[in-house]
Scaffold this active site. Sequence first.
Site, short mmCIF file in Angstrom:
data_model
loop_
_atom_site.label_atom_id
_atom_site.label_comp_id
_atom_site.label_asym_id
_atom_site.label_seq_id
_atom_site.Cartn_x
_atom_site.Cartn_y
_atom_site.Cartn_z
N ARG A 221 -25.84 -18.56 15.32
CA ARG A 221 -24.47 -18.98 14.54
C ARG A 221 -24.60 -18.60 13.13
O ARG A 221 -22.99 -19.37 12.74
CB ARG A 221 -25.14 -20.70 14.39
CG ARG A 221 -23.44 -21.59 13.91
CD ARG A 221 -22.27 -20.69 14.65
NE ARG A 221 -22.23 -20.96 15.72
CZ ARG A 221 -21.27 -20.56 16.73
NH1 ARG A 221 -20.23 -19.64 15.92
NH2 ARG A 221 -21.35 -20.35 18.18
N ASP B 185 5.63 -13.70 -10.41
CA ASP B 185 5.87 -14.95 -9.49
C ASP B 185 7.22 -14.96 -9.26
O ASP B 185 7.89 -15.39 -9.87
CB ASP B 185 5.49 -15.38 -10.73
CG ASP B 185 5.12 -16.49 -10.31
OD1 ASP B 185 4.21 -16.83 -9.01
OD2 ASP B 185 4.92 -18.30 -10.64
N LYS C 230 -8.44 -17.46 -3.45
CA LYS C 230 -8.20 -19.12 -2.40
C LYS C 230 -9.25 -18.37 -1.50
O LYS C 230 -8.60 -18.47 -0.23
CB LYS C 230 -6.61 -18.81 -1.58
CG LYS C 230 -5.86 -18.87 -3.59
CD LYS C 230 -4.13 -19.10 -2.60
CE LYS C 230 -2.90 -19.02 -3.63
NZ LYS C 230 -1.80 -19.37 -3.90
N GLU D 187 1.29 -12.73 -16.32
CA GLU D 187 1.67 -13.75 -14.01
C GLU D 187 3.56 -13.60 -15.49
O GLU D 187 3.43 -14.27 -16.58
CB GLU D 187 1.69 -14.39 -14.34
CG GLU D 187 2.57 -15.41 -13.38
CD GLU D 187 1.76 -17.06 -12.81
OE1 GLU D 187 0.98 -16.31 -12.31
OE2 GLU D 187 1.91 -17.61 -13.34
N LYS E 154 -2.00 -16.73 -16.61
CA LYS E 154 -0.98 -16.78 -16.19
C LYS E 154 0.06 -18.44 -16.35
O LYS E 154 -0.01 -17.38 -17.67
CB LYS E 154 -1.76 -17.93 -14.82
CG LYS E 154 -2.44 -16.22 -14.12
CD LYS E 154 -3.67 -17.40 -12.60
CE LYS E 154 -2.04 -17.02 -11.42
NZ LYS E 154 -2.00 -17.79 -10.36
#
Length: 281
Positions: A99, A220, A134, A199, A166
Amino acid sequence: MKSKDQLIDDLLTLAFAEDIGDGDHTTLSTIPAEERGRQQLIVKEEGILAGVEIARKVFEKFDPELKVTVFIEDGAHVKPGDVAFVVEGSVRSLLQTERTMLNIMQRMSGIATTTARYQRELEGLKTKVLDTRKTTPGMRILEKEAVRIGGGANHRIGLFDMILIKDNHVDFAGGIPQAVTKAKEYCKATGRDLKIEVEVRNTDEIRQALEMNVDRIMLDNFTPERTREAVKLINGQCEIESSGGITLDTLRSYAECGVDFISVGALTHSVKGLDMSFKAC
């Protein structure tokens, strides 16, 4: 800072701990310790294979006596019925590693397959598709490796190998000039040679970033039309990355504007695993 191999070893230690705990009591109670056998990894869905090298590490870490014979390497295009590898040795070991190996192989192959699909949309253009942060906690190093196997490129691995200023950093620092100045001072004071990306949200911020001589500008949530105008304004003074809500359907329209990179969170945050099984043979 831990190396890539150390991070993978830690991941496998945790994976075995959460799956096996104090013992695979089904296997221990039904399979004699001396039983030997063979299992093969069978692909059940078309895609790009990824994770073979990590699978080797799974088997070696759990039982160094397991013998792995690989027929298909990472990055290969596979179809239903293909056998990627065969593993021979203790049946108990085969059943207890099954697994963990499948979870890794299916996840990585799904990411590689999705990445390849995105990169194909950019055929003939200079633009590369990028991953993001992410990712699944603990599995980032494997998921980003899968992006690379699928033909994409890695953005920063984490918060440590690049400075990405950012919108929140800009707002808290008081503006782009202030944020970039502080970042450059920090790098000098700590002896770090890190690329600086900013950004931006509008044309005025693009001009500010250019005046600060940053390495890359991230556009962005720009439309393709605004992106084309931004590329013209930047005019090769630094790298350009498009980001924010870009899908497979809109990917090429952004790339045709002339950007160097397009970052896509969907490569890792919502991908479907590639179907495969590990069966006795």
